[in-house]
Scaffold this active site. Structure first.
Site, PDB file in Angstrom:
ATOM      1  N   ASP A 171      -5.648  -8.102 -19.186  1.00  0.00           N
ATOM      2  CA  ASP A 171      -5.540  -9.531 -19.113  1.00  0.00           C
ATOM      3  C   ASP A 171      -7.017  -9.915 -18.603  1.00  0.00           C
ATOM      4  OD1 ASP A 171      -3.020  -8.951 -19.347  1.00  0.00           O
ATOM      5  OD2 ASP A 171      -2.222  -9.870 -17.461  1.00  0.00           O
ATOM      6  N   HIS A 186      -1.424 -20.469 -18.135  1.00  0.00           N
ATOM      7  CA  HIS A 186      -1.185 -19.567 -17.345  1.00  0.00           C
ATOM      8  C   HIS A 186      -0.072 -20.134 -16.304  1.00  0.00           C
ATOM      9  CE1 HIS A 186      -1.327 -15.856 -14.605  1.00  0.00           C
ATOM     10  NE2 HIS A 186      -1.717 -15.486 -15.626  1.00  0.00           N
ATOM     11  N   HIS A 231      -7.132  -5.665 -15.191  1.00  0.00           N
ATOM     12  CA  HIS A 231      -7.484  -7.018 -15.400  1.00  0.00           C
ATOM     13  C   HIS A 231      -9.109  -6.677 -15.389  1.00  0.00           C
ATOM     14  CE1 HIS A 231      -3.850  -7.784 -13.810  1.00  0.00           C
ATOM     15  NE2 HIS A 231      -4.172  -8.814 -14.071  1.00  0.00           N
ATOM     16  N   HIS A 233      -2.110 -15.008 -23.906  1.00  0.00           N
ATOM     17  CA  HIS A 233      -1.606 -15.134 -22.098  1.00  0.00           C
ATOM     18  C   HIS A 233      -1.234 -16.335 -21.881  1.00  0.00           C
ATOM     19  CE1 HIS A 233      -1.001 -13.001 -18.458  1.00  0.00           C
ATOM     20  NE2 HIS A 233      -2.251 -13.462 -18.089  1.00  0.00           N
TER      21      HIS A 233
END
Length: 285
Positions: free
Chosen positions: A95, A150, A244, A146
């Site tokens: 991510d 967010h 991440h 993504h």
């Protein structure tokens, strides 16, 4: 007038003709296909938010989402949690909400080790790091969605969900030269049946994960050895790894993680390969 008559007819058909066992789903299907052309509001149950979680793998055993209350929804909309759990295959995903100086070293390791990955990027990342996004695509990695800002997508209507995803897709496409953005990771792992339905209709496969640890807190990094132990302890066949890219620990441990996984007989595969296998009909746990 004709449209109102058609809608009333659809309601009566659902009420009078459909057997109780099939009633709710069939009725909703019939109404959504009615000639009015109007967007049907999501039901309260369809809007129920879930935070993705799972029972972790221990000693190579398979993880589980059977006890979380959302397995049927994840399965219904073909979302990804694991790959083929009968094979020692791994699917590496990152991510990328923002850049912390570690994505380039991660890409260096992946290139040296010939390992494919998927990077789920936000709007901020695409705007702030265009060269890294270009490099991801140029080196054969998947660039996934993504969302633009967010958000908790369970709070958004259909139009806002589409806008969040279209903005990322358009911006990334201008950098990578392809509009083939097929994979989505819901921000914060928050989703609902409504979110899965709408995003699937937009052409996305929602990608969750079956292996992760608390790696996103840049103020709580504990060293490469810690990251290595956390990942290796959870390895299992068909694992979808979530890491991440802001984590220093991940960047420093990645090479050793790859080497140890391969030593244990695992192969790194792409989400595209997983999609093809799913279409061929292998089961999910």
């Amino acid at each position: 007038m004709l449209e109102r008559f058609a809608l009333i007819s659809a309601v009566l058909s659902c009420t009078l003709l459909i057997q109780p066992a099939a009633g709710a789903a069939s009725c909703l299907s019939a109404l959504s296909a009615s000639p009015t052309g109007a967007e049907q509001p999501a039901s309260a149950s369809e809007n129920q938010p879930y935070h993705f979680g799972f029972k972790r793998s221990v000693n190579g055993q398979l993880p589980s989402i059977n006890e979380e209350g959302f397995k049927t929804i994840v399965d219904r909309y073909d979302a990804v949690f694991t790959g083929d759990t009968s094979r020692k295959e791994l699917f590496l995903t990152f991510d990328n909400g923002y850049e912390n100086g570690y994505t380039a070293p991660i890409l260096d390791v992946l290139k040296a080790k010939k390992v494919p990955a998927a990077f789920f990027v936000t709007g901020h990342y695409v705007k702030d790091q265009p060269e890294l996004v270009k490099r991801m695509a140029a080196e054969g990695h998947i660039v996934g969605n993504h969302s633009w800002s967010h958000p908790d997508m369970t709070t958004l209507d259909d139009g806002k969900i589409k806008e969040e995803l279209d903005r990322v897709k358009t911006a990334a496409s201008s950098l990578t030269g392809t509009d083939k953005m097929r994979y989505l990771r819901p921000p914060r792992g928050i989703f609902s049946e409504h979110v899965l339905r709408v995003t699937k209709e937009l052409g996305y496969t929602n990608v969750f994960w079956s292996l992760a640890y608390k790696d996103w807190d840049v103020n709580d990094q504990k060293g490469a050895s810690y990251a290595y132990q956390k990942v290796i302890a959870q390895l299992h066949p068909g694992a979808v790894l979530l890491l991440h890219s802001v984590s220093r620990d991940n960047a420093e441990a990645l090479s050793s993680i790859i080497d140890e996984a391969r030593r244990q007989g695992y192969e790194f595969k792409t989400l595209d390969e997983l999609s093809l296998k799913r279409k061929a009909g292998f089961g999910t746990p």
